[in-house]
Design a protein around this motif. Structure first.
Motif, mmCIF file in Angstrom:
data_model
loop_
_atom_site.group_PDB
_atom_site.id
_atom_site.type_symbol
_atom_site.label_atom_id
_atom_site.label_comp_id
_atom_site.label_asym_id
_atom_site.label_seq_id
_atom_site.Cartn_x
_atom_site.Cartn_y
_atom_site.Cartn_z
ATOM 1 N N UNK A 96 0.819 -0.926 -0.035
ATOM 2 C CA UNK A 96 -0.291 0.130 0.210
ATOM 3 C C UNK A 96 0.930 1.276 0.116
ATOM 4 N N UNK A 97 2.075 0.929 0.429
ATOM 5 C CA UNK A 97 2.927 2.475 0.311
ATOM 6 C C UNK A 97 3.797 2.614 -1.061
ATOM 7 N N UNK A 98 2.936 1.726 -1.854
ATOM 8 C CA UNK A 98 3.316 2.639 -3.415
ATOM 9 C C UNK A 98 2.782 2.976 -4.388
ATOM 10 N N UNK A 99 0.965 2.765 -3.101
ATOM 11 C CA UNK A 99 -0.027 3.825 -3.747
ATOM 12 C C UNK A 99 0.665 5.362 -4.173
ATOM 13 N N UNK A 100 0.579 5.350 -3.993
ATOM 14 C CA UNK A 100 1.203 6.867 -3.890
ATOM 15 C C UNK A 100 1.298 7.685 -5.402
ATOM 16 N N UNK A 101 2.415 6.158 -5.812
ATOM 17 C CA UNK A 101 2.384 6.647 -7.403
ATOM 18 C C UNK A 101 1.434 6.624 -8.736
ATOM 19 N N UNK A 102 0.272 6.254 -8.116
ATOM 20 C CA UNK A 102 -0.952 6.742 -8.709
ATOM 21 C C UNK A 102 -1.804 7.512 -8.045
ATOM 22 N N UNK A 103 -1.310 7.906 -6.648
ATOM 23 C CA UNK A 103 -2.089 9.232 -6.089
ATOM 24 C C UNK A 103 -2.377 10.527 -6.970
ATOM 25 N N UNK A 104 -4.216 10.812 -6.824
ATOM 26 C CA UNK A 104 -4.050 11.916 -7.617
ATOM 27 C C UNK A 104 -3.572 13.331 -7.251
ATOM 28 N N UNK A 105 -2.786 13.789 -6.931
ATOM 29 C CA UNK A 105 -1.870 14.756 -6.065
ATOM 30 C C UNK A 105 -1.266 14.405 -6.795
ATOM 31 N N UNK A 106 -0.177 13.337 -6.895
ATOM 32 C CA UNK A 106 0.925 13.062 -7.895
ATOM 33 C C UNK A 106 0.914 13.230 -9.562
ATOM 34 N N UNK A 157 9.190 13.343 -7.967
ATOM 35 C CA UNK A 157 8.192 12.272 -7.500
ATOM 36 C C UNK A 157 8.116 11.497 -6.488
ATOM 37 N N UNK A 158 9.846 11.014 -6.224
ATOM 38 C CA UNK A 158 9.938 10.475 -5.562
ATOM 39 C C UNK A 158 9.741 10.193 -3.704
ATOM 40 N N UNK A 159 10.480 12.096 -3.516
ATOM 41 C CA UNK A 159 9.618 13.049 -2.711
ATOM 42 C C UNK A 159 7.923 12.963 -2.535
ATOM 43 N N UNK A 160 7.813 13.037 -3.785
ATOM 44 C CA UNK A 160 5.715 12.369 -2.949
ATOM 45 C C UNK A 160 5.829 11.335 -2.381
ATOM 46 N N UNK A 198 0.573 17.347 -9.646
ATOM 47 C CA UNK A 198 1.588 17.634 -10.074
ATOM 48 C C UNK A 198 2.439 17.444 -11.261
ATOM 49 N N UNK A 199 2.326 16.018 -11.814
ATOM 50 C CA UNK A 199 3.112 15.490 -13.021
ATOM 51 C C UNK A 199 2.428 16.917 -14.657
ATOM 52 N N UNK A 200 1.599 16.194 -14.314
ATOM 53 C CA UNK A 200 1.010 16.621 -15.398
ATOM 54 C C UNK A 200 1.117 18.330 -15.051
ATOM 55 N N UNK A 201 0.834 18.960 -14.177
ATOM 56 C CA UNK A 201 1.011 20.824 -15.054
ATOM 57 C C UNK A 201 2.308 20.579 -14.729
ATOM 58 N N UNK A 202 3.234 19.873 -14.144
ATOM 59 C CA UNK A 202 4.421 20.138 -14.839
ATOM 60 C C UNK A 202 4.318 20.151 -16.545
ATOM 61 N N UNK A 203 3.917 19.131 -17.047
ATOM 62 C CA UNK A 203 4.381 18.845 -18.436
ATOM 63 C C UNK A 203 3.256 19.845 -19.261
ATOM 64 N N UNK A 204 2.473 20.889 -18.525
ATOM 65 C CA UNK A 204 2.176 21.775 -19.542
ATOM 66 C C UNK A 204 2.263 23.107 -19.547
ATOM 67 N N UNK A 205 3.349 23.597 -17.734
ATOM 68 C CA UNK A 205 4.335 24.454 -17.567
ATOM 69 C C UNK A 205 5.197 24.646 -19.051
ATOM 70 N N UNK A 206 5.617 23.020 -18.949
ATOM 71 C CA UNK A 206 6.735 22.779 -20.227
ATOM 72 C C UNK A 206 6.401 23.231 -21.369
#
Length: 611
Positions: free
Chosen positions: A63-73, A472-475, A76-84
Motif C-alpha cells: 500500500x505504501x507504493x500507491x502514492x505513485x498513482x495518487x491523484x495529487x502526484x 515524484x519520489x519525495x511525494x 503535479x506531473x501533468x502540471x509540470x508537463x503543461x508548464x513546460x
C-alpha cells in the motif's frame, strides 16, 4: 502537563523513520531521490517483515507504493508537463518583453509590477517557468541600466512563491496538502477556497519585497559583466614528418589526453573533412581548436604542429602576430528543471560539439565561480548550477533562441513561437475547468498535457524532461509516511504531544505555533515532505481540540510554503541564488523577516476567516 505514551511499537518505528527522513532530506551530499527511496524501501520492508494489524485490518506493505498513482502526484506531473509547454513555446515571452521596456521608464514601479505579475502568474502555473522567464529579462535590464541584479532577483523569486500560495494548483505543496486532507475525510478544497487570506498576506509580503528587501541586499555585480577573453580559436597545422603525419585523428586526441577541443578539420581553404576518429591526417591539414593561449601552445608543442591565428594562415602565432578574440563573447547558462543539462555532464551531453561553446567554470551553492577547466565537463549538473561559457557571438545568439538552456544575458528578443497562443489557451482551459469544478485538476491537467503533445506544443522528449524524479519520489515517500503515521496512530500521538505542550493556549495560539513549526521545517527539508507529514498531525490536533480541521490544515499549507530563509528550501531559490551570486546569509537576511511577516499575517488572518 502529561505527555502521552506512544501507542504501539509500529508507531514508534514510523516516528523514528520520520525523524531519519527529516535528517536525510536535509543532507546536501545525499541526493534527495536516494534519501526518499531509502525511506520508502525501509518502510515497505519493515511492514512486510513485521506485519501490522489495526481493527482487524492488516496494513499491507504494498500500500505504501500507491502514492505513485495518487491523484495529487498525477496532477503535479501533468502540471509540470503543461508548464513546460508554456516555456517551450514562449507563450509568456511577450510579458517579458513588455516588462523589459517598462523597466527603462520607471525602475521602481517596474519592480512592483514584476512582483505582482510574477505572483499572479505563479498562482496558476508552476513558478519554475515563471522564474526562468523573468531571470534573463531582469539580468539584461540590470546590465543595460547598470543596476545591481542582486537587488531585484531575490524579490522576484520570492514573489512567485507568494503567488503560488493562493490557489490549490499554485504549488505541488498545495496539491499534496489538499489530497492528504481529502483522504482523511475532509471536504475537498476548491481552487480559490483559501485565496482570501493568501492574497491579503501576499500583498503585505509584496510590499516588503518592494520597499525593504532591495535595501537589505548587496550592491553586487554579476560575473557576466566580466568580458575579458579567456578562450581563443586557432588553426593547428599538421607538419610533414610530425607525430600526426599519416596517423588517425584519434591519435591527436590521445596525445593531448583528450583535452583538445576540435571544432573542425580543414584540408585546404574552405574544404572541411568530417570529424571521424579514424580519418587519416596529412601534412597541411588544419585542426581548428579552441582553448586558452597556454593550452594552445602546449598542444602545438606536444603535436609538433604549427599554430596560426583563426582567419590568418600566413603567419604563425607569435608576439607580433598574437591570437585574436574579436568574435568571442562570455555568457552564463543556468541549469533549470527540464533543461537537457539537468542530471548529466557536459561531456556526456557533448556540449562543446553541439554548441561550439567552451565551459570555463561552474558556480554552485552560493560560491563564486570556481575555475575548473580541467574537470568541469565531468561534473554532474543539477538545478541552479550556473556555467560560465565562451564562444563565437553567433553560437551564443543561437543558444539564446533555444529552450534547452537559460542564457542569463538575454540581450536579444526572446523567441515567440506560433504555437504560443495555443499553449496558452490549453493552460487557461485547464485552469478554468478546475476553477468551475468541471473536471478534477488531475484529469484536466492530464488532458492539457496530452493536448500540448498532440498539437505540437511539446514533443515527448520535452514532456519527459519536464518531469522530476526528485519530486515524484519525495511525494510518494511523504505520502507513504503519512499513511503509516495515520494507520499506526503516530499522527494522533504527535497531535497529543503538541496539544499537551500547548497547555491552556487558545486555538489561535495553537494554530500559530503549528504554522511556525511547519515554516521552520520547510526551510530545512523538502516543503512537500513537510506538508504531507504535517497534514495528518494538523487534523489530529484539531480533532483532539474539538475544532474544525480546515484552519489547521491551512496552517500546514501556508507554513510549508514559507520557503524563504534558505536557498535549499525551494528549487527556484537555487536558480535565483546562483544567478544573483547570493550568499547563504543573504537569504537569511531577507528571507527570515519575510517568514516572520507571513507568519504574523496568517496568525491573524486564519482565525479571522475560519474561527
Amino acid at each position: 502537563m502529561t505527555i502521552p505514551l506512544p501507542p504501539n511499537p509500529h508507531a514508534v518505528g514510523v516516528l523514528l523513520l520520520t525523524g531519519l527522513a527529516l535528517v536525510l532530506f536535509s543532507r546536501d551530499r545525499l541526493p534527495l531521490e536516494t534519501s526518499s527511496l531509502v525511506i520508502l524501501v525501509c518502510l515497505a520492508v519493515g511492514f512486510e517483515v513485521f506485519p501490522f494489524t489495526a481493527d482487524g485490518v492488516r496494513l499491507r506493505a504494498v500500500d505504501f507504493f500507491l502514492g505513485f498513482g495518487n491523484e495529487a502526484l498525477v496532477a503535479v506531473c501533468a502540471l509540470m508537463i503543461a508548464g513546460q509547454g508554456i516555456l517551450r513555446t514562449g507563450a509568456l515571452d511577450p510579458v517579458g518583453r513588455s516588462l523589459a521596456r517598462f523597466w527603462r521608464v520607471s525602475p521602481g514601479l517596474s519592480l512592483l509590477l514584476t512582483l505582482l505579475l510574477g505572483g499572479f502568474i505563479s498562482a496558476f502555473i508552476n513558478n519554475v517557468p515563471v522564474v526562468v522567464l523573468l531571470l534573463p529579462v531582469l539580468i539584461s535590464v540590470s546590465l543595460k541600466t547598470d543596476t545591481p541584479a542582486a537587488k531585484v532577483l531575490m524579490p522576484m523569486g520570492f514573489s512567485t512563491l507568494l503567488g503560488g500560495t493562493t490557489t490549490t494548483i499554485g504549488t505541488s505543496t498545495n496539491l499534496l496538502v489538499v489530497a492528504v486532507a481529502m483522504e482523511m475525510g475532509l471536504t475537498p478544497f476548491s481552487m480559490f477556497d483559501f485565496a482570501g487570506p493568501a492574497v491579503a498576506a501576499g500583498l503585505l509580503g509584496a510590499a516588503y519585497l518592494w520597499l525593504v528587501a532591495p535595501r537589505l541586499l548587496p550592491d553586487r555585480k554579476i560575473c557576466i559583466a566580466d568580458s575579458s577573453p579567456r578562450i581563443f580559436t586557432a588553426h593547428l597545422a599538421v607538419t610533414e614528418g610530425g607525430p600526426l603525419d599519416g596517423r588517425p585523428l584519434l591519435k591527436a586526441l590521445d596525445m593531448t589526453g583528450n583535452r583538445m577541443k576540435i571544432n573542425s578539420l580543414e584540408r585546404g581553404e574552405g574544404n572541411r573533412i568530417m570529424l571521424l576518429p579514424d580519418v587519416t591526417l596529412a601534412p597541411g591539414d588544419h585542426l581548428v581548436v579552441s582553448d586558452t593561449p597556454e593550452r594552445l601552445k602546449e598542444f602545438e608543442r606536444i603535436l609538433s604542429g604549427t599554430l596560426y591565428p583563426a582567419g590568418s594562415a600566413d603567419e604563425p602565432v607569435s608576439e607580433d602576430n598574437p591570437l585574436s578574440d574579436k568574435d568571442q563573447q562570455i555568457a552564463e547558462i543556468a541549469v533549470f528543471q527540464g533543461s537537457r543539462l539537468h542530471g548529466t555532464t557536459l561531456n556526456d551531453d557533448r556540449f562543446f560539439e553541439r554548441t561550439g561553446l567552451v565551459a570555463l567554470a561552474i558556480h554552485r551553492s552560493g560560491r563564486r565561480y570556481e575555475r575548473v577547466e580541467d574537470h568541469v565537463g565531468d561534473i554532474r549538473l543539477r538545478v541552479g548550477d550556473i556555467l560560465l561559457v565562451q564562444g563565437p557571438r553567433r553560437n551564443i545568439a543561437e543558444q539564446k533562441r533555444s529552450t534547452d538552456f537559460l542564457i542569463l544575458d538575454s540581450t536579444m528578443d526572446l523567441p515567440y513561437s506560433r504555437k504560443a497562443p495555443l499553449a496558452l489557451a490549453i493552460m487557461l482551459a485547464v485552469i478554468l475547468a478546475a476553477a468551475v469544478g468541471a473536471l478534477p485538476i488531475a484529469i484536466g491537467a492530464t488532458a492539457g498535457a496530452l493536448l500540448m503533445i498532440l498539437t505540437g506544443c511539446l514533443t515527448w522528449r520535452d514532456a519527459t524532461r519536464a518531469l522530476s524524479v526528485q519530486v515524484i519520489l519525495i511525494v510518494v515517500t511523504s505520502l507513504a509516511l503519512g499513511t503509516a503515521m495515520i494507520r499506526t496512530g503516530g499522527a494522533q500521538y504527535l497531535g497529543s504531544v503538541f496539544v499537551a505542550l500547548s497547555g491552556n493556549a487558545s486555538p489561535a495560539m495553537v494554530l500559530s505555533g503549528l504554522m511556525l513549526l511547519m515554516a521552520g521545517l520547510t526551510n530545512v527539508i523538502s516543503n512537500n515532505a513537510t506538508a504531507v507529514i504535517g497534514t495528518p498531525i494538523a487534523v489530529s490536533i484539531a480533532r483532539q481540540m474539538g475544532l474544525a480541521p480546515e484552519p489547521f490544515v491551512l496552517a500546514v499549507l501556508f507554513g510549508a510554503n514559507m520557503s524563504y530563509a534558505t536557498p535549499m528550501a525551494y528549487k527556484t531559490n537555487l536558480l535565483v541564488m546562483n544567478a544573483g551570486e547570493y550568499a547563504f546569509s543573504d537569504f537569511l537576511k531577507v528571507g527570515l523577516p519575510l517568514v516572520l511577516i507571513m507568519w504574523g499575517a496568517f496568525s491573524f488572518l486564519l482565525p479571522f476567516f475560519y474561527m
